[in-house]
Every structure is written in structure tokens, then in C-alpha cells.
Design an enzyme around this catalytic site. Structure first.
Site, PDB file in Angstrom:
ATOM      1  CG  HIS A  77      38.554  40.506  45.656  1.00  0.00           C
ATOM      2  ND1 HIS A  77      39.878  40.513  45.284  1.00  0.00           N
ATOM      3  CD2 HIS A  77      38.236  41.800  45.909  1.00  0.00           C
ATOM      4  CE1 HIS A  77      40.338  41.756  45.304  1.00  0.00           C
ATOM      5  NE2 HIS A  77      39.365  42.557  45.680  1.00  0.00           N
ATOM      6  CD  GLU A 124      39.662  50.706  52.600  1.00  0.00           C
ATOM      7  OE1 GLU A 124      39.500  49.897  51.661  1.00  0.00           O
ATOM      8  OE2 GLU A 124      40.339  50.437  53.608  1.00  0.00           O
ATOM      9  CD  GLU A 165      41.588  47.748  55.241  1.00  0.00           C
ATOM     10  OE1 GLU A 165      41.236  47.720  54.049  1.00  0.00           O
ATOM     11  OE2 GLU A 165      42.755  48.025  55.608  1.00  0.00           O
ATOM     12  CG  ASP A 183      39.389  37.907  51.178  1.00  0.00           C
ATOM     13  OD1 ASP A 183      39.794  36.746  51.308  1.00  0.00           O
ATOM     14  OD2 ASP A 183      38.393  38.202  50.492  1.00  0.00           O
ATOM     15  CE1 TYR A 184      42.567  42.333  50.571  1.00  0.00           C
ATOM     16  CE2 TYR A 184      40.971  43.896  49.725  1.00  0.00           C
ATOM     17  CZ  TYR A 184      41.967  42.962  49.507  1.00  0.00           C
ATOM     18  OH  TYR A 184      42.367  42.667  48.231  1.00  0.00           O
ATOM     19  CD  GLN A 209      36.679  48.712  48.788  1.00  0.00           C
ATOM     20  OE1 GLN A 209      37.659  48.436  48.104  1.00  0.00           O
ATOM     21  NE2 GLN A 209      36.252  49.952  48.942  1.00  0.00           N
TER      22      GLN A 209
END
Length: 760
Positions: free
Chosen positions: A548, A450, A481, A506-507, A503
């Protein structure tokens, strides 16, 4: 057929005819990513056979008997071996290829996207012309996917289907629709009870999309025509297609553990009897004059005999070596003249079905009963137990990581070179220049994620590189993802070197299932037959806010055994890890420090060439009173704390472990503890997580407990997520004051006369 010798069976009954038709369109160089109903397709293409089917049912650990998984996967989990004995890629373009199956429903879908995407890159990227050799012929290869209709309810299916519609890649997706998901009818699973009806909006109009074919699974001529026509278009135009194969049956139920008669109506059972695809094709063969009833009966009898012979040969091939191992153990046990050993010997000797666990348990039990007895027989038995343990550890646990000459652990160490002219820039510029050098060096290298293309990453780490190298080298994706990672896995299987950009750490949890169940286990579950050297780039640790500032390192450590985990403290170290991983063939993840992109660092003169070895900690500050081990963003805080402690009379040694996996392969940390006799494991994961892992490694693996004068400490973050803002960060994660207090308390515990209390 079945004699109870297999632990579990799951088969492809009811899907045979469409798989025959699909096999006719499969060509050398093509790839399959499917699931455990595809036995007919695998046999029809000669990628597997009946004897291998039984070998896998029995769990034969011999790779020659079960080349798919060497006994590591359940039956009908297929794979072809596209690595040679040295771990190098074979010429997959000359082979029929199947990527290694996984059991988790729809778990193969992300990887399927990547297998098809590689064809697009090989066709459309002229920079890959030389790299095609052995891997592609102008991108003409098709990726064949299969899935049960019930599994189309999984999010991974939808994410993958949307991705290939956007990417326009040569993917042929077959959905086997037998009306049920185990016992749940399709009306309770799929809107409109039809996946092809739901996907009608994907059919191309004046915009690209996905072609859809709907064919009854019992109509062989229609199936052959649909696959021939559809696959030819997929191959020629790089247009994805979905084949919805309807009116199929599952006459044996989901598996050997249950019968379908328990949940299907009499009407449905009657339909399945009438429309069984094998029975229908048999009638068609007779009606068209291809063969007579008597000819078919003769062939069927011969086939049954051949299958039973294959079954018996597979069973004997499985049992014979284990019996030989059993006989070795029994011979030793019979030489022992002890009444308590005789029952163990007899039980093992008379076992009809022999397992290695029975051999090991029997020999070990006898050895324990002989404790304290010194005799040649016990010595021989002890030697057998030790050698047998090692032998079987290798048999069932090998190949978790690459052992080839291209292993990242074998990449030569090249130190960064600095001179008076080395510029000092933002940390992101170090990474940018490093990626630039690597993209120029290796045309196989590309990054997907991304905002990595036109923007050049949200932190501008790839700024300007898309304009320089093109949008097939630095490619923007949607927010997806799992399939970003899958796109990388499939492409890496086909000889390319993808960077999967997630990115934020956390994701990464969105992609964790794909990373854990597919990527991390791939080399192991194929016993070294397949690999996917993906490099995952992400960033985490400290910034602001719940989503984040994540540092779930224990999640990665536990879920991603098989993937190396690098946790650099700055961007120069991160660049060195990338250079190492790009030159190796084991997957790895590099977690950059989120708040480090604007901090100033010097650019090495040999940017793109210097490497940082995996598993080698770095001593950042020497000391004599206590050892602090940490990583990532905590390194700077630990050094700051050490300076404060120095003012209080405490000398701290600060060590950056640099990688959590592998962890300190040369045991640097224990040598520090020999000097300081005190240990603090510091990180910003939750309590009992990565700090506890580091402690376990030092105490158990390195025997560091022997050198400690006080109980070691772990200092981690709060069990909750970090609250927003600088104060939220300060009070939920370790800070200078908490580190100073912890270290000071530890050294004071040993020398209270030297260190007065800090807080009272």
C-alpha cells in the site's frame, strides 16, 4: 500465392465455415473483439476484403489500403474506423464495428466485456436516453468475441467470462477448437480437454449464467441454426452465450513459420483431411443440390484468379509510391560525381523490392560520405534526407496521443476560485464534491471498481453518490482489475465516459497488460481510427506496508506511452486533473496521494469546473541556490526540507511537475535552473526510475545541462519495497533529513567556503 513479399503471415484456415455462420447473425451496431483467425468473418461481413488482407501482409502504411492499421500491425489484425478525420465519433450504430485486434493471447477479452457492458448501460440507464444517438438503439447491440481454444487457458479469459456471467450483458463468445495450441494438444491445456465441459457450471439454472452451445465446425446448417437462435436470445434478453465450435482443423499450421505436420500424428492428419470444414461444406453444397461439381470448380477457379489479381494490385499499390520516393533519391544521387557514391546509387536503383528504410539508409550513407563538401547536390540531398525523415516519422509514429479538438491539452484552463466563504474540509470531500458536480453535468460519466458503490470507496471519496445517481453510475465490481479496465475501454469506445477505479496503485499491475497492450496503443495502432477516453483513478505513494505504499511510476511511464500520467500533490489538484480529462478524449491516469484524504483543503467555489492543465509544472517555493523538482507526496516533504535548508542558509526552489506525461511542455524547469544552476530530481520510485526520467527530460529535452555548475542529483527510494510502519517508510524512502543532506552537499560542492560540512 505467397512470393516471399510478406514478412510474416498468420491465417484463419480451418475456421471458415463457422465464421460464415456467425457472420449471418452480425448486425449494424454490433461489435467484434477477436483475434487473428477471423479473416473469413471479416470478409463475409464486408468489414475487410482480400486486397486489404494483402495490403496488411505487405505493411502498406497507406490507411486507404490498410484501414485497419495503416501498416502498423501484422496481417489479420483487424479494425474498423469509427472516428472521422477530425477524431470525432462516427455513428457506430449504423456500422458494422470491430475493435482493434491485439496479438497478445486473450488480450482482447477485457475490452470485449466493456463493449457488451455499454449495451447494458444504454438499455437500463434512462439517464442515457439522449446520449444513445449514434451509439445505440436501446442497447440491442451484441458484442461478438472470438478466441482459439488454447487461449482459454489465459487468466484474462476466465476473468472476463466470470465478469459477463455476473453482469449479464449481450456477449456472444465463440471458441474455435482445433485441438491444439500451436503444437500443444488440448489434453495438456484444458481440464477434461473441453472448455464447454469445464464451464458447465455457468449454465443458468434458477440463477443467471451463460448459455453454452456446442456445435461441430464442419456442420454448416447446425452452425447457422445455433448462431441464429443463440444470438437472437443474447440480443433480446441480454444473456451472454458461449459457442464452443469443436472438430475444427488448422491445415496450414500456426503460421508461415512452421508446419503442423511436425507435431501431429498420422491419425490426426487423416482426421483433419477428412473433416476440413471447407471440404465438408463443399460436399454438402453438392449433396443438397445448391450447386454442381462443375459449378463449384468454375467458381473456385474464378475466385483463385480474383485473389491473385487482388494480391498483385495490393503489391503494386504498396510498391508504387515507394518506387517514386526511390526515384527521387536516385535522381539526386546520380547528379553527384563521386566514385564512392556510385555503388550506393546503383544498389538503390536496381533494387527489385524497395523499402523506405533502404531509401533512407542509402541517401543518408551518401550524405555522410559527402561530409565537408559544399555543393548544391549535397544541399539538395541533405534537404531530401531531412524531409524524408520527418515524413516517415509521421507515417509510422503519429497518433500516439489525440490531436483532435477534444485533446486534453486543448481544454481551456479555468483556475480555481476561492472566496472568504470557501469551506475548509478533508481532502476527500473536495474530490467527492467534484465528482458529484461532474456526475450531474454529464450523464455519460460512470465509475466502476471495488467498493466504489455502496461504501463510496474505501476512502469515502464517492460517499452517498450511488444513492443519488444509481448503481449504474457508481457500480461495485469483483476483485478483477484487468476486466474493470477492460469494461471501461469497451464502454469508452462506444461513446461513454468511464472512470476505471483501481483501489491501489500496487494492484494496477494486474491490469498493466491490458493498459499497455490495448489502451495505450489503441489510437496509434489504428492511425487515429479508434479511441477510448478512459480515466483511470488510483492512489499510491506513501501509507504503510509493502503493498500500500507503491510508487512504480517508471513502470507506468514506460508501459503506458499513449496515456497521460497525472501525479497531483493534493486532492484539489487531482480534482482539476479529472475535470480536464473528463473534457478531453485521450486516456489518462490520475494517482492520488494515499495519505492526503484527511488533510484539510479549501473547496473551490467553482468545483467541477476548474481545470489543471497537463504538462505545466507549478513553482511551490522560489529560491536561488538549488532547484528541486518532484511530485505527489514528495512535494510536502520537499517544502518541509526547504524550510530547514533556509535555516542553514540555502535557498531552494521547489517545483511540482504535476504530470509526468506530458512533462513540462513549456520548459518551466530549465528557466529555474538558469537561476539556481543546480538540480535535484526527487521522487519515491526506485533508483534510476522516475527521478532518472525527469533528469533525462530536463538535461536532454530542455538542454538544462548547459546551465548547471555541478552534476545533477537524483534522490529516490531504496531498491527494495518499503517496510511496514513509520520507521520502515522513513528509512526506505526520501525524508527531510536525506533531502537536506543531498541539497546541502550539492550547493557546498560549488561554494565550500560558504557552507561548512554538516556531518563532520
Amino acid at each position: 500465392m505467397l512470393r516471399g513479399n510478406a514478412t510474416f503471415g498468420i491465417f484463419g484456415d480451418g475456421k471458415e465455415v463457422p465464421q460464415l455462420a456467425m457472420a449471418k447473425a452480425f448486425r449494424p451496431g454490433d461489435w467484434r473483439a477477436g483475434y487473428y483467425r477471423d479473416q473469413t468473418f471479416m470478409w463475409a461481413t464486408r468489414m475487410s476484403n482480400v486486397r486489404g488482407f494483402f495490403a496488411q501482409l505487405y505493411g502498406n502504411a497507406n490507411v486507404e489500403a490498410d484501414p485497419s492499421s495503416g501498416g502498423r500491425q501484422m496481417g489479420n489484425h483487424f479494425a474498423t474506423r469509427f472516428l472521422d478525420e477530425s477524431g470525432a465519433f462516427a455513428r457506430s450504430v449504423e456500422m458494422l464495428n470491430t475493435s482493434a485486434d491485439v496479438s497478445n493471447v486473450a488480450g482482447w477479452m477485457p475490452r470485449l466485456v466493456g463493449l457488451a457492458y455499454a449495451s447494458k448501460l444504454y438499455r437500463d440507464n434512462p439517464q442515457l436516453k439522449q446520449a444513445q444517438d449514434g451509439f445505440s438503439v436501446n442497447g440491442n447491440e451484441v458484442a461478438f468475441g472470438t478466441i482459439g481454444d488454447a487461449a482459454t487457458s489465459e487468466g484474462l479469459f476466465w476473468e472476463a467470462i466470470n465478469a459477463v456471467g455476473v453482469l449479464q450483458v449481450p456477449l456472444a463468445m465463440s471458441v474455435w477448437d482445433d485441438g491444439y495450441g500451436i503444437s500443444v494438444p488440448i489434453t495438456a491445456e484444458t481440464t477434461k480437454a473441453s472448455i464447454s465441459d469445464v464451464l458447465r457450471g455457468f449454465i443458468p439454472d434458477d440463477r443467471p449464467g451463460i448459455d453454452i452451445y456446442v456445435v461441430p465446425g464442419w456442420d454448416y446448417p447446425a452452425l447457422v441454426e445455433a448462431y441464429a437462435r443463440g444470438i437472437e436470445k443474447v440480443r433480446r434478453e441480454h444473456k451472454p452465450a458461449l459457442f464452443h465450435i469443436v472438430e475444427l482443423t488448422q491445415p496450414q499450421g500456426h503460421s508461415t513459420s512452421g508446419s503442423h505436420e511436425r507435431y501431429k500424428t498420422k491419425e490426426r492428419l487423416r482426421f483433419e483431411n477428412e473433416f476440413d470444414c471447407v471440404a465438408r461444406m463443399r460436399d454438402w453444397v453438392i449433396e443438397t443440390g445448391i450447386a454442381s461439381e462443375s459449378q463449384l470448380e468454375g467458381w473456385e477457379a474464378a475466385d483463385k484468379e480474383a485473389v491473385e489479381a487482388a494480391r498483385d494490385l495490393a503489391w503494386e499499390a504498396f510498391q508504387a509510391p515507394i518506387r517514386a520516393e526511390r526515384d527521387r533519391a536516385v535522381a539526386i544521387l546520380k547528379s553527384i560525381d563521386m566514385p564512392e557514391i556510385a555503388p550506393i546509387t546503383n544498389l538503390l536503383d536496381e533494387a527489385g523490392k524497395v523499402t523506405r528504410s533502404l531509401v533512407m539508409a542509402s541517401a543518408t550513407s551518401a550524405l555522410h560520405r559527402m561530409r565537408g563538401i559544399g555543393s548544391p547536390a549535397r544541399t539538395e540531398l541533405a534537404k531530401f534526407v531531412e524531409e524524408y525523415r520527418k515524413e516517415n516519422h509521421e507515417r509510422y509514429n503519429s497518433h500516439l496521443y489525440s490531436g483532435s479538438d477534444e485533446s486534453p491539452l486543448k481544454v481551456p484552463v479555468v483556475s480555481p476560485v476561492f472566496s472568504d466563504g470557501s469551506p475548509k474540509v478533508d481532502g476527500r470531500q473536495v474530490l467527492l464534491r467534484n465528482f458529484d458536480a461532474n456526475f450531474a453535468r454529464d450523464p455519460r460519466l460512470f465509475v466502476i471498481g471495488e467498493d466504489v458503490g455502496r461504501l463510496g470507496d474505501v476512502n469515502l471519496v464517492f460517499e452517498g453518490l450511488q444513492a443519488k445517481y444509481g448503481n449504474l453510475r457508481l457500480t461495485d465490481t469483483g476483485i478483477r482489475e484487468a476486466t474493470i479496465l477492460g469494461q471501461a475501454i469497451g464502454a469508452a469506445m462506444r461513446g461513454l465516459r468511464p472512470i476505471c477505479d483501481i483501489q491501489y496503485l500496487d494492484y494496477f499491475l494486474y491490469a498493466l497488460e491490458t493498459a499497455a497492450d490495448d489502451l495505450a496503443t489503441l489510437h496509434w495502432r489504428t492511425v487515429g481510427g479508434q479511441k477510448a477516453p478512459v480515466v483511470i483513478r488510483t492512489k499510491g505513494h506513501r501509507l504503510v506496508g509493502i503493498w500500500h505504499s507503491g510508487s512504480p511510476m517508471a513502470v507506468l511511464l514506460n508501459a503506458l506511452q499513449g496515456v497521460y500520467v497525472a501525479v497531483p500533490r493534493n486532492m484539489t489538484q487531482a480534482a482539476g486533473f479529472y475535470n480536464t480529462l473528463f473534457r478531453g478524449d485521450n486516456p489518462g491516469v490520475v494517482i492520488e496521494v494515499l495519505n492526503g484524504y484527511r488533510l484539510k483543503e479549501r473547496v473551490p467555489d467553482n468545483i467541477g469546473e476548474f481545470t489543471v492543465p497537463l504538462g505545466v509544472p507549478e513553482v511551490l517555493r522560489e529560491g536561488t541556490d538549488a532547484t528541486i523538482i518532484t511530485y505527489g507526496a514528495c512535494c510536502g516533504i520537499a517544502l518541509d526540507s526547504a524550510r530547514t535548508l533556509e535555516e542553514l542558509g540555502v535557498s531552494c526552489e521547489v517545483i511540482d511537475v504535476q504530470t509526468l506525461n506530458p512533462f513540462d511542455i513549456n520548459h518551466t524547469i530549465v528557466r529555474s535552473i538558469e537561476k539556481t544552476h543546480a538540480l535535484i530530481c526527487l521522487d519515491e520510485d526506485v533508483p534510476g526510475a522516475a527521478s532518472a526520467f525527469m533528469l533525462q527530460q530536463v538535461l536532454e529535452v530542455q538542454n538544462g545541462w548547459w546551465h548547471l555548475d555541478a552534476a545533477p542529483r537524483t534522490l529516490a527510494a531504496s531498491p527494495n519495497r518499503p517496510a511496514y510502519g513509520p520507521d520502515g517508510d522513513y528509512f526506505t524512502k526520501p525524508n527531510r533529513e536525506s533531502i537536506v543532506a543531498t541539497v546541502y552537499d550539492l550547493v557546498r560542492e560549488r561554494q565550500p567556503w560558504r557552507f561548512p560540512p554538516l556531518d563532520s
